[in-house]
Design a protein around this motif. Structure first.
Motif, PDB file in Angstrom:
ATOM      1  N   GLN A 276      -3.630 -12.366  -0.311  1.00 36.80           N
ATOM      2  CA  GLN A 276      -4.073 -11.411   0.735  1.00 36.80           C
ATOM      3  C   GLN A 276      -2.591 -11.064   1.576  1.00 36.80           C
ATOM      4  N   THR A 277      -1.839 -12.052   1.886  1.00 36.09           N
ATOM      5  CA  THR A 277      -0.665 -11.910   2.678  1.00 36.09           C
ATOM      6  C   THR A 277       0.369 -10.883   1.868  1.00 36.09           C
ATOM      7  N   GLN A 278       0.600 -11.317   0.637  1.00 40.97           N
ATOM      8  CA  GLN A 278       1.447 -10.700  -0.228  1.00 40.97           C
ATOM      9  C   GLN A 278       1.011  -8.936  -0.286  1.00 40.97           C
ATOM     10  N   TYR A 279      -0.325  -8.841  -0.607  1.00 37.73           N
ATOM     11  CA  TYR A 279      -0.796  -7.402  -0.621  1.00 37.73           C
ATOM     12  C   TYR A 279      -0.797  -6.795   0.536  1.00 37.73           C
ATOM     13  N   LYS A 280      -1.138  -7.295   1.701  1.00 38.53           N
ATOM     14  CA  LYS A 280      -1.032  -6.507   3.223  1.00 38.53           C
ATOM     15  C   LYS A 280       0.588  -6.274   3.441  1.00 38.53           C
ATOM     16  N   LEU A 281       1.551  -7.151   3.160  1.00 37.50           N
ATOM     17  CA  LEU A 281       2.924  -6.688   3.200  1.00 37.50           C
ATOM     18  C   LEU A 281       3.339  -5.545   2.402  1.00 37.50           C
ATOM     19  N   LEU A 282       2.830  -5.755   1.199  1.00 41.44           N
ATOM     20  CA  LEU A 282       3.173  -4.434   0.258  1.00 41.44           C
ATOM     21  C   LEU A 282       2.719  -3.261   0.636  1.00 41.44           C
ATOM     22  N   LEU A 283       1.394  -3.362   0.854  1.00 43.19           N
ATOM     23  CA  LEU A 283       0.857  -2.153   1.469  1.00 43.19           C
ATOM     24  C   LEU A 283       1.416  -1.412   2.674  1.00 43.19           C
ATOM     25  N   CYS A 284       1.913  -2.321   3.536  1.00 38.75           N
ATOM     26  CA  CYS A 284       2.786  -1.664   4.886  1.00 38.75           C
ATOM     27  C   CYS A 284       3.908  -1.046   4.305  1.00 38.75           C
ATOM     28  N   SER A 285       4.837  -1.455   3.542  1.00 35.34           N
ATOM     29  CA  SER A 285       5.878  -0.893   2.666  1.00 35.34           C
ATOM     30  C   SER A 285       5.742   0.319   2.211  1.00 35.34           C
ATOM     31  N   LEU A 286       4.417   0.342   1.276  1.00 33.18           N
ATOM     32  CA  LEU A 286       4.103   1.445   0.865  1.00 33.18           C
ATOM     33  C   LEU A 286       3.699   2.629   1.611  1.00 33.18           C
ATOM     34  N   TYR A 287       3.237   2.194   2.697  1.00 31.24           N
ATOM     35  CA  TYR A 287       2.762   3.147   3.701  1.00 31.24           C
ATOM     36  C   TYR A 287       4.145   3.892   4.437  1.00 31.24           C
ATOM     37  N   GLU A 288       4.955   3.054   4.652  1.00 30.79           N
ATOM     38  CA  GLU A 288       6.339   3.698   5.363  1.00 30.79           C
ATOM     39  C   GLU A 288       6.753   4.624   4.153  1.00 30.79           C
ATOM     40  N   ILE A 289       6.878   4.165   2.872  1.00 32.16           N
ATOM     41  CA  ILE A 289       7.634   5.025   1.854  1.00 32.16           C
ATOM     42  C   ILE A 289       6.872   6.331   1.573  1.00 32.16           C
ATOM     43  N   TYR A 290       5.517   6.160   1.552  1.00 32.02           N
ATOM     44  CA  TYR A 290       4.853   7.268   1.346  1.00 32.02           C
ATOM     45  C   TYR A 290       4.655   8.434   2.600  1.00 32.02           C
ATOM     46  N   ARG A 291       4.753   7.670   3.799  1.00 29.93           N
ATOM     47  CA  ARG A 291       4.780   8.529   4.918  1.00 29.93           C
ATOM     48  C   ARG A 291       5.991   9.392   4.998  1.00 29.93           C
ATOM     49  N   ALA A 292       7.150   8.740   4.426  1.00 31.03           N
ATOM     50  CA  ALA A 292       8.389   9.738   4.594  1.00 31.03           C
ATOM     51  C   ALA A 292       8.574  10.519   3.264  1.00 31.03           C
ATOM     52  N   LEU A 293       8.029  10.028   2.111  1.00 28.64           N
ATOM     53  CA  LEU A 293       8.027  10.892   0.864  1.00 28.64           C
ATOM     54  C   LEU A 293       7.182  12.333   0.970  1.00 28.64           C
TER      55      LEU A 293
END
Length: 268
Positions: free
Chosen positions: A48-65
């Motif tokens: 769950q820790t891995q997945y949560k960290l991945l979601l955080c990065s995906l959120y920032e990437i998609y927010r910019a894109l």
């Protein structure tokens, strides 16, 4: 001569931008799939820790894109591949983050430096060279449409999630057939008019997009191993020495938390 004839044939075979991108990014694509994080993921070894960290990065990437795609929606290179109804991921990521972090999830987002580098690049090209957004949109969205279905199921199973809770990111309700949609997307992409020079720049940017993703995966893996080591060291110390002193336990705990946050943001 013979040479110009063969190179003309070569160009003709790869006249489609989508085919050219596929060829240009083949090696990077394989490397991205073989990062430690993705290998573990594919084996179903995701915590769950891995997945949560991945979601955080995906959120920032998609927010910019998505901000840059929205801003350039009428640009001749963006307009043909602009499908917010079908593809936009920002809202799905917000739902997933809220599921794991609660209503104040925005305050709890942690991303490695590689993610900031990636988002800075997206904002820079959105402002100065919108042509290049095509490369990033293609890399992210088509990847999510292809691999997303499988990864979504793995995530549900590994984390014991029911329904779409926590895995909205992987579902595309606006896309009835991923394969048909990918064909449409590619043909739209191939209709974009680019000079040879612009086309080369798009191909370079697509390779760069994969490199950014690889760096993010590697940085997340480093963050995770540091977090895991720190917490296991802390538990060892805790059980050996300080079981009698709650104050020291607390100080150590806070020290480790600060160290991890600091490392996450600055060290890489």
């Amino acid at each position: 001569g013979v040479n110009s004839k063969s190179s003309a044939i070569q160009n003709y075979c790869l006249v489609d931008l989508s085919e050219q991108i596929k060829a240009a990014t083949k090696d990077s694509h394989v490397r991205a799939e073989n990062t430690q994080l993705m290998l573990n993921y594919q084996k179903g070894q995701i915590t769950q820790t891995q997945y949560k960290l991945l979601l955080c990065s995906l959120y920032e990437i998609y927010r910019a894109l998505e901000a840059e795609l929205d801003r350039n929606a009428d640009h001749p290179a963006v307009q043909p591949i602009y499908f917010p109804q079908e593809l936009a991921r920002l809202e799905t990521l917000e739902l997933d983050l809220e599921h794991f972090f609660g209503p104040h999830w925005r305050k709890r987002i942690t991303v490695p430096a590689a993610t900031h580098k990636y988002t800075q690049r997206l904002r820079e090209i959105g402002k100065n060279s919108p042509n290049l957004l095509v490369a990033h949109a293609y890399t992210r969205y088509l990847g999510d449409l292809s691999g997303g279905q499988v990864l979504g199921k793995i995530t549900q199973k590994s984390l014991g999630l029911s329904g779409n809770k926590g895995v909205f990111f992987f579902s595309f309700p606006g896309v009835t057939s991923p394969n048909r949609f990918k064909q449409l997307y590619r043909s739209r992409m191939n209709s974009i008019e680019l000079t040879e020079q612009q086309r080369r720049e798009v191909l370079d940017e697509a390779t760069r997009a994969f490199e950014f993703n690889i760096e993010v995966f590697d940085d997340l893996q480093k963050m995770l191993s540091i977090t895991e080591e720190a917490s296991s060291e802390f538990h060892e110390i805790q059980s050996k020495t300080f079981s009698s002193s709650p104050v020291l336990q607390f100080a150590l705990g806070v020290g480790i938390t600060l160290a991890t946050v600091g490392i996450g943001v600055y060290a890489f």
